[in-house]
Design a protein around this motif. Structure first.
Motif, PDB file in Angstrom:
ATOM      1  N   GLU A 312       0.819  -1.214   0.000  1.00 25.83           N
ATOM      2  CA  GLU A 312       0.000   0.000   0.000  1.00 25.83           C
ATOM      3  C   GLU A 312       0.852   1.263   0.000  1.00 25.83           C
ATOM      4  O   GLU A 312       1.755   1.421   0.819  1.00 25.83           O
ATOM      5  CB  GLU A 312      -0.922  -0.005   1.217  1.00 25.83           C
ATOM      6  N   GLY A 313       0.567   2.141  -0.924  1.00 27.45           N
ATOM      7  CA  GLY A 313       1.302   3.391  -0.992  1.00 27.45           C
ATOM      8  C   GLY A 313       1.132   4.053  -2.348  1.00 27.45           C
ATOM      9  O   GLY A 313       0.305   3.659  -3.157  1.00 27.45           O
ATOM     10  N   VAL A 314       1.949   5.070  -2.587  1.00 24.60           N
ATOM     11  CA  VAL A 314       1.901   5.826  -3.834  1.00 24.60           C
ATOM     12  C   VAL A 314       3.074   5.412  -4.709  1.00 24.60           C
ATOM     13  O   VAL A 314       4.207   5.315  -4.225  1.00 24.60           O
ATOM     14  CB  VAL A 314       1.998   7.344  -3.573  1.00 24.60           C
ATOM     15  N   PHE A 331       1.765   4.977   2.407  1.00 27.20           N
ATOM     16  CA  PHE A 331       0.788   5.936   2.924  1.00 27.20           C
ATOM     17  C   PHE A 331       1.078   6.291   4.382  1.00 27.20           C
ATOM     18  O   PHE A 331       0.961   7.435   4.795  1.00 27.20           O
ATOM     19  CB  PHE A 331      -0.624   5.361   2.828  1.00 27.20           C
ATOM     20  N   ASP A 332       1.440   5.297   5.155  1.00 26.83           N
ATOM     21  CA  ASP A 332       1.660   5.513   6.583  1.00 26.83           C
ATOM     22  C   ASP A 332       3.005   4.911   6.976  1.00 26.83           C
ATOM     23  O   ASP A 332       3.183   3.700   6.940  1.00 26.83           O
ATOM     24  CB  ASP A 332       0.540   4.861   7.392  1.00 26.83           C
ATOM     25  N   GLU A 494      -3.270  10.581  -3.884  1.00 24.87           N
ATOM     26  CA  GLU A 494      -3.351   9.196  -3.406  1.00 24.87           C
ATOM     27  C   GLU A 494      -3.446   9.154  -1.881  1.00 24.87           C
ATOM     28  O   GLU A 494      -4.172   8.345  -1.313  1.00 24.87           O
ATOM     29  CB  GLU A 494      -2.134   8.403  -3.885  1.00 24.87           C
ATOM     30  N   ARG A 495      -2.707  10.043  -1.221  1.00 27.76           N
ATOM     31  CA  ARG A 495      -2.766  10.092   0.245  1.00 27.76           C
ATOM     32  C   ARG A 495      -4.167  10.498   0.702  1.00 27.76           C
ATOM     33  O   ARG A 495      -4.712   9.944   1.664  1.00 27.76           O
ATOM     34  CB  ARG A 495      -1.727  11.085   0.767  1.00 27.76           C
ATOM     35  N   SER A 497      -6.951  10.017  -0.914  1.00 25.95           N
ATOM     36  CA  SER A 497      -7.841   8.883  -1.172  1.00 25.95           C
ATOM     37  C   SER A 497      -7.726   7.841  -0.077  1.00 25.95           C
ATOM     38  O   SER A 497      -8.722   7.272   0.381  1.00 25.95           O
ATOM     39  CB  SER A 497      -7.507   8.271  -2.537  1.00 25.95           C
ATOM     40  N   SER A 498      -6.497   7.598   0.388  1.00 29.19           N
ATOM     41  CA  SER A 498      -6.267   6.631   1.469  1.00 29.19           C
ATOM     42  C   SER A 498      -6.947   7.083   2.761  1.00 29.19           C
ATOM     43  O   SER A 498      -7.576   6.281   3.467  1.00 29.19           O
ATOM     44  CB  SER A 498      -4.767   6.458   1.693  1.00 29.19           C
ATOM     45  N   LEU A 499      -6.829   8.376   3.081  1.00 23.69           N
ATOM     46  CA  LEU A 499      -7.454   8.908   4.295  1.00 23.69           C
ATOM     47  C   LEU A 499      -8.975   8.816   4.213  1.00 23.69           C
ATOM     48  O   LEU A 499      -9.654   8.486   5.198  1.00 23.69           O
ATOM     49  CB  LEU A 499      -7.037  10.363   4.501  1.00 23.69           C
ATOM     50  N   ASN A 501     -10.689   6.627   2.577  1.00 23.03           N
ATOM     51  CA  ASN A 501     -11.067   5.217   2.758  1.00 23.03           C
ATOM     52  C   ASN A 501     -11.070   4.808   4.226  1.00 23.03           C
ATOM     53  O   ASN A 501     -11.728   3.837   4.608  1.00 23.03           O
ATOM     54  CB  ASN A 501     -10.116   4.310   1.977  1.00 23.03           C
ATOM     55  N   LYS A 502     -10.321   5.545   5.054  1.00 23.17           N
ATOM     56  CA  LYS A 502     -10.273   5.263   6.490  1.00 23.17           C
ATOM     57  C   LYS A 502     -11.315   6.061   7.268  1.00 23.17           C
ATOM     58  O   LYS A 502     -11.324   6.053   8.509  1.00 23.17           O
ATOM     59  CB  LYS A 502      -8.873   5.577   7.038  1.00 23.17           C
TER      60      LYS A 502
END
Length: 579
Positions: A312-314, A331-332, A494-495, A497-499, A501-502
Motif C-alpha cells: 500500500e502506498g503511492v 501511505f503511513d 493518493e494520500r 484517497s487513502s485517508l 477510505n479510512k
C-alpha cells in the motif's frame, strides 16, 4: 551566557525551553517542543546536552544550520561550560570523495579530467576528503562520488582510506554528532528493518531541529527510489564485460521510455513498458560473473521489486535530466519511524517553531507514530510583541498590488509563492519595474546576501522554511496565496484517497493542518529580533471569508490590520523614527 555571548539577551522562552529539554532528557521521555522564532532554541538544547554528558545526535534540515551549530553555537557552549567535547559532523555519501570511482573512471583519462586530477593531487594526503562546492560539473561529481547502492562498503579495496567511512567512524566516536535529516532518516529506515544495520551508533538522545519536516522526509526513505539510468550507468562503467549490443539496446529502451513518459504518473501500461527495460538490463547484468556487479545487481533488483510491488502506498515515475526515477512512498510510515527511533536512541527531542495546529500536536504525533500520553510536550509563548512590531494586510492578489509595492516599499521584501511558475510570473513583473532589486530563489545564494538591503526576494517553499533573512532588513513578508498544496499532485491525491477510505476528511485532517504549519513558517520570516518590525501581507481573502480561515487568523490574532500599502509605509516610518 552573557560572558560567552557578547550580544546575549536574557529570554524567558530560552530558559523554559532548556529546562523542559533537560527534564525530558534526564527522564528519557520523548519530547515535543514548539519554540517560536527568537527563542534561541539552539542554545536551549546545547546547554542540557553539555550538562548531562551523554552521547547526542543533533539533526537539522539545512547545511547552513549544520554549519552554524558546528562553527558557532558549539563554540559558545564550550565557553559557557569551560569544557571540551568531541564534536563531529557527518553528511551524506555524495559529499565525500570516492577513491574507487576516481581511480576507475577518472584517473585513467587525464586528458578528459585534468582539473579533477589536479585537485585530487592537492588533497590526496587528507584523512577525509570532502567535495569542493561548485568546482566540478555534475558528470565529474558523479564519477568521483558514490551512493549507498553503488558502494561495496567493507569489500572495497579502498575501504581503509574511504572518506565517508572515516567520517562515519569519527562521528561514532564523538560525544555530539551533527548531521542532517536526510541521512538520519535513511538510518532510521535501515534500523526499522534491522537493529544491526546502521550509519550511526546508538545514542542517548537524538535532537531533531526543524522537526516539522520529519513527516515529509521520512516516508521517502521508508519507501523506495530507483533510478532507471542507474542500470545503464553500471553497464557503461563496466563496458569490457558487456557486449556492445547489450548497452546499445538498453540505451535505446531507456530513450524510448523518456519520450513516452512526460509527466508524473504510473499506469499499468507504463508499468509494462518499465518492466520490459528492467527485465532486459537485469538479465544482462545478472549474467556477468563479476563480484562487484553481482553486489550492485542484487541491490538494484531488490529496489526494483519493492518499487514495482503492490504494498500500500503511492507509486509514480519522475522524468528529469535524461533519467526516470521510480518512487514508492507508503501511505503511513509512522510505525516504521517509531521502530527506527527505538533502535537509534533512548529518547528523541523534536523541536521546531511550527509543530502545533489548532492548539494541539495531534497532526505531528499522528505522523510520527506517538500517542499524546507517551511524550512530554510544550508550546512556548511568542517571544516578540507582534501586536506592536507588526501589521497585517489581507487583500486580493493582483498585479496592481505588486506594482505599487515595488514603487513604495522601503526595506527588503520577501515574497513567498506556492509554485515555481507563479514565482517566475511575479519575478518577471517586478523586474519590469525595479530590475536591479529583484532576485528569484534560483538566482541567489541566501547564505551570501550580506548587504542586500532594499531587495525583493521571490521564492517558494525553500524561502519559507528555516531561511534567515534578518541581515537583509526584511520589512515585508508577502504570501502570494495561502500555502495550500496542489491537491491534484499524484502523491497528495493518493494520500487523500487513502485517508478518505479510512473515514477521515482529507482536507480537515491533512491538507489544512499542513497549510497552517506552512503559513506559520512563512509568518516567522519577518520578526527575528526584539527591535524588528514589519508588515505581513496575505494576498488571499479566503482567510477572512472561509470558515477554515479562522485557523490562519489565529496565528496573528491580535495584530492590528491595515488596508493599504500607504498604511504600511506610514507604520514603518513611525517605527523607524521611534527606533
Amino acid at each position: 551566557m552573557s560572558d560567552a555571548l557578547p550580544r546575549y539577551r536574557k529570554r524567558q522562552a530560552q530558559i523554559d525551553a532548556a529546562e523542559f529539554i533537560y527534564e525530558s532528557m534526564q527522564s528519557h521521555t520523548p519530547a515535543v517542543l514548539e519554540a517560536p522564532t527568537g527563542s534561541g532554541k539552539t542554545m536551549a538544547y546545547l546547554v542540557p546536552s553539555f550538562e548531562l554528558n551523554r552521547r547526542i545526535i543533533i539533526s537539522t534540515k539545512t547545511k547552513q544550520l549544520m554549519s552554524q551549530i558546528a562553527g558557532k553555537d558549539i563554540k559558545s557552549a564550550r565557553k559557557i561550560f569551560g569544557k571540551d567535547k568531541y564534536v563531529a559532523v557527518l553528511k551524506g555519501r555524495k559529499n565525500y570523495f570516492c577513491h574507487l570511482r576516481f581511480f576507475k573512471l577518472v584517473y585513467p583519462h587525464p586528458g578528459r579530467y585534468e582539473n579533477v586530477i589536479q585537485w585530487y593531487e592537492t588533497v590526496a594526503r587528507e584523512e577525509i576528503i570532502e567535495m569542493p562546492v561548485g568546482a566540478f560539473n555534475m558528470g565529474e561529481i558523479e564519477n568521483i562520488t558514490t551512493d549507498s547502492w553503488m558502494c561495496p562498503a567493507s569489500k572495497c579495496e579502498f575501504y581503509d582510506i574511504c572518506s565517508f567511512y572515516r567520517a562515519k567512524q569519527n562521528a561514532n566516536d564523538a560525544d555530539i554528532v551533527i548531521t542532517n535529516h536526510y541521512l538520519l532518516m535513511s538510518d532510521f529506515a535501515l534500523k526499522a528493518e534491522s537493529e544491526h544495520a546502521s550509519i550511526f551508533d546508538f545514542a542517548d538522545h537524538i535532537i531533531m531541529d526543524e522537526a516539522h519536516s520529519i513527516p515529509d522526509i521520512f516516508p521517502r526513505f521508508a519507501g523506495t527510489e530507483l533510478s532507471l539510468r542507474s542500470f545503464l550507468r553500471v553497464m557503461n562503467e563496466n563496458r569490457p564485460v558487456f557486449d556492445p549490443r547489450e548497452i546499445e539496446i538498453a540505451a535505446g529502451l531507456l530513450s524510448g521510455l523518456l519520450e513516452d513518459i512526460t509527466e508524473r504518473r504510473y499506469t499499468s501500461e507504463i508499468k509494462e513498458r518499465l518492466l520490459g527495460y528492467i527485465s532486459f538490463v537485469n538479465k544482462a547484468i545478472g549474467e556477468k560473473d563479476v563480484d562487484d556487479l553481482k553486489q550492485m545487481h542484487k541491490r538494484l533488483n531488490d529496489k526494483a521489486e519493492s518499487v514495482m510491488g503492490d504494498s500500500e502506498g503511492v507509486r509514480f515515475a519522475e522524468v528529469e535530466r535524461g533519467d526516470i526515477t521510480l518512487q514508492y512512498i507508503p501511505f503511513d510510515a509512522s510505525e516504521k519511524l517509531r521502530e527506527g527511533l527505538k533502535n537509534s536512541c533512548l529518547s528523541p527531542v523534536f523541536i521546531s517553531a511550527t509543530l502545533s495546529v489548532k492548539g494541539t500536536f495531534d497532526y505531528f504525533l499522528n505522523e510520527t507514530g506517538y500517542k499524546e500520553d507517551e511524550v512530554s510536550s510544550k508550546s512556548l509563548e511568542p517571544v516578540f510583541n507582534m501586536e506592536e512590531q507588526g501589521r497585517l494586510m489581507v487583500k486580493d492578489c493582483d498585479d496592481a498590488f505588486y506594482e505599487e509595492l515595488a514603487l513604495k516599499a522601503k526595506g527588503s521584501v520577501l515574497i513567498i509563492c506556492n509554485s515555481v511558475s507563479r514565482m517566475n510570473r511575479v519575478t518577471k513583473l517586478l523586474k519590469q519595474i525595479i530590475p536591479d532589486r529583484v532576485f528569484a530563489q534560483s538566482e541567489i545564494d541566501i547564505s551570501d546576501t550580506e548587504g542586500l538591503i532594499d531587495t525583493f526576494f521571490v521564492g517558494c517553499a525553500v524561502f519559507r522554511e528555516g531561511m534567515d533573512f534578518a541581515h537583509t532588513g526584511i520589512s515585508y513578508v508577502v504570501l502570494d496565496k495561502l500555502p495550500f498544496e496542489y491537491f491534484e499532485d499524484i502523491v497528495l491525491k493518493e494520500r487523500a484517497s487513502s485517508l478518505k477510505n479510512k473515514g477521515l476528511d482529507p482536507f480537515k485532517d491533512y491538507f489544512l493542518p499542513r497549510a497552517v504549519i506552512y503559513y506559520r513558517q512563512a509568518v516567522g520570516r519577518l520578526l527575528r529580533h526584539e527591535d524588528d518590525h514589519g508588515i505581513w501581507a496575505v494576498l488571499d481573502t479566503r482567510m477572512e471569508t472561509k470558515s477554515y480561515g479562522k485557523y490562519f487568523r489565529d496565528v496573528l490574532n491580535n495584530v492590528p490590520k491595515i488596508d493599504s500599502i500607504d498604511d504600511a509605509v506610514r507604520f514603518l516610518e513611525v517605527t523607524d523614527e521611534a527606533d
